[in-house]
Design an enzyme around this catalytic site. Sequence first.
Site, PDB file in Angstrom:
ATOM      1  N   HIS A  30       0.823  -1.211   0.000  1.00 11.13           N
ATOM      2  CA  HIS A  30       0.000   0.000   0.000  1.00 11.13           C
ATOM      3  C   HIS A  30       0.856   1.259   0.000  1.00 11.13           C
ATOM      4  O   HIS A  30       0.647   2.171  -0.821  1.00 11.13           O
ATOM      5  CB  HIS A  30      -0.911  -0.031   1.216  1.00 11.13           C
ATOM      6  CG  HIS A  30      -1.930   1.070   1.249  1.00 11.13           C
ATOM      7  ND1 HIS A  30      -1.739   2.227   1.947  1.00 11.13           N
ATOM      8  CD2 HIS A  30      -3.154   1.169   0.673  1.00 11.13           C
ATOM      9  CE1 HIS A  30      -2.807   3.009   1.805  1.00 11.13           C
ATOM     10  NE2 HIS A  30      -3.684   2.373   1.039  1.00 11.13           N
ATOM     11  N   ASN A  49     -13.997   5.309   1.911  1.00  8.41           N
ATOM     12  CA  ASN A  49     -14.394   4.407   0.824  1.00  8.41           C
ATOM     13  C   ASN A  49     -15.717   3.696   1.039  1.00  8.41           C
ATOM     14  O   ASN A  49     -15.991   2.730   0.344  1.00  8.41           O
ATOM     15  CB  ASN A  49     -13.328   3.316   0.647  1.00  8.41           C
ATOM     16  CG  ASN A  49     -12.118   3.808  -0.095  1.00  8.41           C
ATOM     17  OD1 ASN A  49     -12.082   4.934  -0.548  1.00  8.41           O
ATOM     18  ND2 ASN A  49     -11.121   2.957  -0.192  1.00  8.41           N
ATOM     19  N   SER A  73      -7.513   6.236  -1.125  1.00  8.03           N
ATOM     20  CA  SER A  73      -6.084   6.131  -0.818  1.00  8.03           C
ATOM     21  C   SER A  73      -5.246   6.545  -2.011  1.00  8.03           C
ATOM     22  O   SER A  73      -4.181   7.141  -1.873  1.00  8.03           O
ATOM     23  CB  SER A  73      -5.723   4.696  -0.434  1.00  8.03           C
ATOM     24  OG  SER A  73      -5.979   4.435   0.906  1.00  8.03           O
TER      25      SER A  73
END
Length: 806
Positions: free
Chosen positions: A186, A283, A360
């Site tokens: 990530h 989200n 993100s």
Amino acid sequence: MRKRLPILLIIIFLVAGLLPPSAPVIAQTTPPTSTYPTTEPGVLLVGYREGATPRLMDLPSQAGMAAQGQELQALTALNVIKIRVPAGMEEQVRQELLQDPDVRFVEPDYLVEAQLIPNDPRWEEQYGQRGVNAPDAWDITTGSSSITLAVVDSGIDSRHPEFSGRLVQGYDFVDEDRTPQDDCGHGTHVAGIAAATGNNRAGVAGMDWHAKVMPIRVISDTGGRCSGPTSGLASGILYAVTHGAKIINLSVGLGPGQFSQVLEDAVRYAYQQGVAVFAAAGNNGGTSLLHPASSPYVMAVGATNTVLTDKASFSNSTSQDNQRMIVAPGMSILSTTPLGYFLYEDFGVERRYGLMSGTSMATPFASGAAALMASLPEFNTPEKIYQAMTATARDIGPTAGWDRRTGYGLLQVDLAMGFEDFTPPSTPAAALEYDWVSSPDCPQVEYLWDDASDGNVVPLADQDARVVVQLNAPLAFAGQTFASVVISANGYVAFDPGAPAYGDTTNYPLPWPAPPNLLVSPLWADLTQSVGGQVYFKDTSDRFIVQWDQVSYRGMYPGDSQLTFQVIFYRSSGHIMFQYHTLKGPGSDGSRGTVGIETGPDTGTQYAYNQSGKLKPGLAILFVPAEPGSTRNVLDCLFVTREELTGCQQLPPFGADLARETRDLPDDVQLSIRLLRVVPRNWPESFLSLEHFAEITAEPGVSFARVCYAYTMTDVLRAGGRPQNLFLAVSQPRAKTWQPLSTQADTAGTQLIATLDHLSVFGVFATRPMQLPETGAALAQQRPPVAGLAVLGLLLGCLVWHWKKR
């Protein structure tokens, strides 16, 4: 009620399947139910009030320090300590700690977790950079190595060629070392969007090609998920600030409707130090930004769909008017991934370069753009960067201008870099402060119940409802004048009609950053009148009263819980009175509720927060307005000053001297002295109390103080005739006792003086019954003087001679 405390801190990270442009994109909007723990077992984060020193000796006997190294240093800067307690006793210890008036909050160490949906095929590379006009911005600048962008995430694969020569020393708060290697994927993906090297004949181009990149690892692969504690995240933010970062990327957020005081303190500190912070909107497709994106110190970033015409279906909206939010590409974004194995490879993300989706991914478009802007001299503050981005964003929402779905619109970095029409941050007129004094400690405050049950019923439709009430005459509050108020079923009155309602389960300490920020709460708790009770208001020429009458805590029957209390606003004086008529049932003593006044996101006066024993029937609390920074004596019960910080005459008989010969006092220190009549009477039996007590505080905290007490002849007589037999003691709430202080008796000045490194609640004592100490040392047995015996013998002899003569 207000927003809920976070159950889970979620990395806003979704990896969505790449489909042909004509096919629908499926996004996960409801995370699967997790069977993993949501907190670190046996760990609590304790925040102390500004001016209070975390006192390790006052921690519960079951508790011990848990943080070390960089994490300890970072949390201490926020006036937070991390403690370890026996698993299963977290709530018990939390409630015990909250009894300390110096404790601002206690929260679990919530886990950070990443959630994702994987992608496979590539269909178009780097449409995102074109969508925000990065190529036009690169004609102005491609960045500068003098700017450092911190990616507080899962670390970065330092071997990736896109970051060659550009990584600066970061930190790994997971393993407590200086090698923040990414094992999730990530952080590397986020970093590539913001700052992969461009024009190098390889891979992809990030937004900024030359900025230094600081990898800070706060989450990791923990058994098939990417997670970590909030204490590490807050520590990472502090590390970035103190090590030179000008931009921070936080592709993270709490669960819907949740809030963390530790994170709010961290992002506020960053903003105040000149660091721009960008955070993911969320989200879950919700109608509110997640925290910390919802913070006023942060730029929130939502995600658009692939054609850049609206927000992505999974991207959160905002619920607050004109909240600072923009959007950027967030679906099927190509960026860097680790070269070796990483967690998200199991979900189909490719090594070296892969596709991921989510807010993100949208966030680093904005943080990378901010790094470009920060390399130009005109963008030297976070506020200027934020203003330029919001003023030049392309309007793509359903209505003209700002809207709840897309905020100010789609980021246009080239236009933002050319923005010049800055508006200096508004400096509102200084709001009034409020000092409180109560009937138990101040004889001038009387409990006089002013019944309002013959007034108007507040039409609250349900147990969490709020109703706007128009006033017959304006009310002055916090330096402003209002024609209406908001009355809540949950025990508070607000002066901010447009603000969203609080959540409906948890109360928080004051001040609390999230709106509404103009709040008066005689008992902010999860209350209900739906099973009995009513809320009334009475509006007369000289006062406005709101009365919660025979309401109860939610989940309890009226027979088990009954609460009747009121708030009175006095129009002529501006005073505010809380009064408590009936307090029946568990939690009614103050252990379930917040009592106080909030005048802004960072300002307020709190009487109690979930503290047992703070409320009782017949109690009256008076709040008195005052100009900030002024010196005032409130009814001879409370003294507040920024000027008279030396000497021992501030509020006789107590005083404090904060000056130190070797160090100047900061200009903004505020000293408060509150005389007390009611204190914990848990001193040792050997202590003889003279019934003189005071709470002495200084904000910000001081590391040196002389506490003084001007003794009287009555005090001396009670101490056996010697002033040296008197001593000062300090209350220790955690140890539930009083600690005697090394005390000097200044007989010339008739003062007792004790020097110590923190301020608290102090009392004046001697030792019972007759063997009185001389500042702590036992007295030797006194013998009658020889001369006295001779005189006594002479008198007896005369009496005998006179009797015989008769």
